[in-house]
Motif scaffolding. Structure first.
Motif, PDB file in Angstrom:
ATOM      1  N   GLU A 173     -47.287 -21.546 -16.869  1.00  0.00           N
ATOM      2  CA  GLU A 173     -46.020 -21.043 -16.332  1.00  0.00           C
ATOM      3  C   GLU A 173     -45.662 -21.776 -15.045  1.00  0.00           C
ATOM      4  O   GLU A 173     -44.519 -22.217 -14.880  1.00  0.00           O
ATOM      5  CB  GLU A 173     -46.114 -19.541 -16.047  1.00  0.00           C
ATOM      6  CG  GLU A 173     -46.151 -18.657 -17.267  1.00  0.00           C
ATOM      7  CD  GLU A 173     -46.335 -17.188 -16.910  1.00  0.00           C
ATOM      8  OE1 GLU A 173     -46.049 -16.355 -17.771  1.00  0.00           O
ATOM      9  OE2 GLU A 173     -46.774 -16.865 -15.786  1.00  0.00           O
ATOM     10  N   ASP A 174     -46.637 -21.895 -14.138  1.00  0.00           N
ATOM     11  CA  ASP A 174     -46.379 -22.593 -12.865  1.00  0.00           C
ATOM     12  C   ASP A 174     -45.863 -24.006 -13.110  1.00  0.00           C
ATOM     13  O   ASP A 174     -44.875 -24.425 -12.503  1.00  0.00           O
ATOM     14  CB  ASP A 174     -47.662 -22.663 -12.021  1.00  0.00           C
ATOM     15  CG  ASP A 174     -48.085 -21.311 -11.459  1.00  0.00           C
ATOM     16  OD1 ASP A 174     -47.257 -20.377 -11.427  1.00  0.00           O
ATOM     17  OD2 ASP A 174     -49.266 -21.194 -11.068  1.00  0.00           O
ATOM     18  N   ALA A 175     -46.525 -24.734 -13.985  1.00  0.00           N
ATOM     19  CA  ALA A 175     -46.147 -26.129 -14.248  1.00  0.00           C
ATOM     20  C   ALA A 175     -44.772 -26.212 -14.906  1.00  0.00           C
ATOM     21  O   ALA A 175     -43.927 -27.024 -14.500  1.00  0.00           O
ATOM     22  CB  ALA A 175     -47.198 -26.801 -15.129  1.00  0.00           C
ATOM     23  N   LEU A 176     -44.533 -25.382 -15.915  1.00  0.00           N
ATOM     24  CA  LEU A 176     -43.247 -25.426 -16.620  1.00  0.00           C
ATOM     25  C   LEU A 176     -42.107 -25.003 -15.703  1.00  0.00           C
ATOM     26  O   LEU A 176     -41.066 -25.666 -15.638  1.00  0.00           O
ATOM     27  CB  LEU A 176     -43.284 -24.530 -17.857  1.00  0.00           C
ATOM     28  CG  LEU A 176     -41.978 -24.484 -18.661  1.00  0.00           C
ATOM     29  CD1 LEU A 176     -41.670 -25.854 -19.262  1.00  0.00           C
ATOM     30  CD2 LEU A 176     -42.053 -23.421 -19.735  1.00  0.00           C
ATOM     31  N   THR A 180     -38.594 -26.821 -14.926  1.00  0.00           N
ATOM     32  CA  THR A 180     -37.341 -26.329 -15.520  1.00  0.00           C
ATOM     33  C   THR A 180     -36.510 -25.472 -14.561  1.00  0.00           C
ATOM     34  O   THR A 180     -35.320 -25.286 -14.803  1.00  0.00           O
ATOM     35  CB  THR A 180     -37.625 -25.520 -16.801  1.00  0.00           C
ATOM     36  OG1 THR A 180     -38.461 -24.403 -16.489  1.00  0.00           O
ATOM     37  CG2 THR A 180     -38.267 -26.395 -17.872  1.00  0.00           C
ATOM     38  N   ARG A 181     -37.133 -24.918 -13.530  1.00  0.00           N
ATOM     39  CA  ARG A 181     -36.456 -24.118 -12.502  1.00  0.00           C
ATOM     40  C   ARG A 181     -35.572 -23.015 -13.094  1.00  0.00           C
ATOM     41  O   ARG A 181     -34.364 -22.953 -12.842  1.00  0.00           O
ATOM     42  CB  ARG A 181     -35.661 -25.027 -11.585  1.00  0.00           C
ATOM     43  CG  ARG A 181     -36.562 -26.117 -10.961  1.00  0.00           C
ATOM     44  CD  ARG A 181     -35.889 -26.910  -9.900  1.00  0.00           C
ATOM     45  NE  ARG A 181     -35.450 -25.997  -8.860  1.00  0.00           N
ATOM     46  CZ  ARG A 181     -34.344 -26.196  -8.136  1.00  0.00           C
ATOM     47  NH1 ARG A 181     -33.602 -27.260  -8.311  1.00  0.00           N
ATOM     48  NH2 ARG A 181     -33.993 -25.327  -7.221  1.00  0.00           N
ATOM     49  N   PRO A 182     -36.140 -22.134 -13.911  1.00  0.00           N
ATOM     50  CA  PRO A 182     -35.342 -21.111 -14.581  1.00  0.00           C
ATOM     51  C   PRO A 182     -34.649 -20.140 -13.622  1.00  0.00           C
ATOM     52  O   PRO A 182     -33.535 -19.695 -13.906  1.00  0.00           O
ATOM     53  CB  PRO A 182     -36.352 -20.385 -15.476  1.00  0.00           C
ATOM     54  CG  PRO A 182     -37.675 -20.651 -14.839  1.00  0.00           C
ATOM     55  CD  PRO A 182     -37.560 -22.015 -14.233  1.00  0.00           C
ATOM     56  N   LEU A 183     -35.283 -19.821 -12.533  1.00  0.00           N
ATOM     57  CA  LEU A 183     -34.668 -18.883 -11.585  1.00  0.00           C
ATOM     58  C   LEU A 183     -33.348 -19.431 -11.061  1.00  0.00           C
ATOM     59  O   LEU A 183     -32.368 -18.696 -10.897  1.00  0.00           O
ATOM     60  CB  LEU A 183     -35.636 -18.570 -10.445  1.00  0.00           C
ATOM     61  CG  LEU A 183     -35.238 -17.462  -9.483  1.00  0.00           C
ATOM     62  CD1 LEU A 183     -34.978 -16.153 -10.220  1.00  0.00           C
ATOM     63  CD2 LEU A 183     -36.325 -17.266  -8.445  1.00  0.00           C
ATOM     64  N   ALA A 184     -33.288 -20.741 -10.841  1.00  0.00           N
ATOM     65  CA  ALA A 184     -32.051 -21.367 -10.352  1.00  0.00           C
ATOM     66  C   ALA A 184     -30.969 -21.384 -11.425  1.00  0.00           C
ATOM     67  O   ALA A 184     -29.780 -21.458 -11.111  1.00  0.00           O
ATOM     68  CB  ALA A 184     -32.339 -22.790  -9.879  1.00  0.00           C
TER      69      ALA A 184
END
Length: 195
Positions: A173-176, A180-184
């Motif tokens: 999860e940390d690496a992905l 991908t910066r999903p929160l942004a």
């Protein structure tokens, strides 16, 4: 899925109602596609189930695309091609192999949920899947929950099956998510933790 009668189920079902009410209140109405991402144990699956029920939507679980416990990034990367093809091969966790083809029914609304669901590639493919229906066609949600509560939820849900993979999954999860910066990319952040 968490039972709506349980305290956690009631919390997440109430959260699904609040998200649904916000989506219905928009000028264009509910989107064609809702993408729900968050870390393991945050409540994505229960939120997605409740929201899909309220929207009359199908669900595409990203876990159907992970090729096993080391496959978070591969499953995430497989989402856009699956949406474009309107079909995918479902991963059978018991057989440790891909199994039958699943067809995505485009006229229905779709909820995509799971770790790695939210990326720029997935959002673009979701907009194409929705027929390019404008800015309101896709809604991206990040589910936030405190780490200890997530761990407790995940291990209660999956027990000994997930326990040996918790740390390596968190590292994936940390690496992905760093890439991908999903929160942004999320249009909405919801907090599912009770603490």
């Amino acid at each position: 899925m968490t039972c709506p009668e349980s305290p956690l189920g009631a919390e997440l079902f109430g959260l699904a109602h609040r998200v649904h009410d916000r989506l219905r209140a928009t000028r264009s109405g509910p989107p064609s596609v809702v993408v729900i991402d968050g870390r393991s144990g945050s409540g994505k699956t229960s939120l997605a189930a409740g929201l899909a029920r309220l929207l009359g939507a199908a669900i595409l679980p990203v876990e159907d695309l992970y090729p096993g416990w080391g496959g978070l990034a591969a499953g995430s990367a497989a989402l856009a091609p699956a949406l474009d093809a309107r079909a995918y091969a479902r991963y059978d966790w018991h057989a440790a192999a891909f199994a039958e083809q699943v067809t995505l029914d485009r006229p229905r609304r779709l909820v995509i949920e799971g770790c790695g669901a939210l990326s720029a590639e997935t959002l673009a493919a979701a907009a194409r899947w929705a027929g390019g229906g404008g800015a309101g066609a896709v809604h991206a949600v990040w589910v936030d929950c405190p780490a200890e509560e997530r761990r407790e939820r995940a291990l209660t849900r999956d027990g000994d099956l997930f326990r040996p993979h918790w740390e390596s999954w968190a590292a994936q999860e940390d690496a992905l998510f760093a890439r991908t910066r999903p929160l942004a990319l999320a249009r909405e952040v919801v907090h599912a933790g009770s603490r």
